[in-house]
Design a protein around this motif. Structure first.
Motif, short mmCIF file in Angstrom:
data_model
loop_
_atom_site.label_atom_id
_atom_site.label_comp_id
_atom_site.label_asym_id
_atom_site.label_seq_id
_atom_site.Cartn_x
_atom_site.Cartn_y
_atom_site.Cartn_z
N ARG A 74 1.39 13.20 -14.03
CA ARG A 74 0.04 13.14 -14.76
C ARG A 74 -1.01 12.00 -13.85
O ARG A 74 -0.35 11.17 -13.39
CB ARG A 74 0.20 12.54 -16.16
N ARG A 75 -1.98 12.24 -13.94
CA ARG A 75 -3.12 11.40 -13.11
C ARG A 75 -3.03 9.96 -13.81
O ARG A 75 -3.13 9.68 -14.96
CB ARG A 75 -4.50 11.94 -13.31
N CYS A 76 -3.18 9.10 -12.64
CA CYS A 76 -3.08 7.65 -13.18
C CYS A 76 -3.89 7.00 -12.12
O CYS A 76 -4.07 7.37 -11.08
CB CYS A 76 -1.79 7.01 -13.29
N ALA A 77 -4.24 5.53 -12.26
CA ALA A 77 -4.97 4.78 -11.43
C ALA A 77 -4.45 3.40 -11.79
O ALA A 77 -4.41 2.83 -12.77
CB ALA A 77 -6.36 4.98 -11.54
N PHE A 78 -4.60 2.52 -10.59
CA PHE A 78 -4.32 1.21 -10.75
C PHE A 78 -5.57 0.28 -10.55
O PHE A 78 -6.28 0.65 -9.71
CB PHE A 78 -3.14 0.59 -9.68
N ARG A 79 -5.70 -0.60 -11.27
CA ARG A 79 -7.10 -1.64 -10.93
C ARG A 79 -6.43 -2.75 -10.69
O ARG A 79 -5.90 -3.45 -11.70
CB ARG A 79 -8.08 -1.46 -12.24
N VAL A 80 -6.70 -3.32 -9.63
CA VAL A 80 -6.55 -4.95 -9.36
C VAL A 80 -7.66 -5.83 -10.19
O VAL A 80 -8.85 -5.63 -9.85
CB VAL A 80 -6.54 -5.24 -7.91
#
Length: 100
Positions: A74-80
């Motif tokens: 599944r698509r995911c993203a990290f945000r710092v």
């Protein structure tokens, strides 16, 4: 902070740590996977974590998390949200400070 646009499963703290190590291994190989990264806090509800890494490994960690696009197919993203050489600086946000 990790973001799941389509809901998806929320990893436990151990799964989150494994996800970070996997991201490092995929981008930087075994040398990246050997980078000492500690998960100091992890909130499963908000998918937010505070990670500790030596300053020389920050670019490797940041790039590995940024380029990771999938978790369990599944698509995911990290945000710092914030970085700091001082742990105490991460305990609060001066922009949200209310002065009386």
């Amino acid at each position: 902070r990790r973001e799941l646009p389509d809901g998806g499963a929320r990893p436990s703290a151990a799964q989150f740590k494994q996800l970070v190590v996997t991201a490092l291994r995929e981008l930087h190989g075994e040398v990246g996977a050997a980078l000492p990264v500690d998960v100091l806090t992890y909130e499963e509800k908000t998918l937010s974590a505070i990670l500790r890494v030596i300053s020389s490994g920050l670019v490797k960690l940041w790039s590995a998390l940024t380029l990771l696009g999938f978790y369990q197919n599944r698509r995911c993203a990290f945000r710092v949200l914030q970085t700091s050489p001082f742990l105490l600086a991460l305990s609060g946000n001066s922009r949200e400070l209310v002065l009386d």
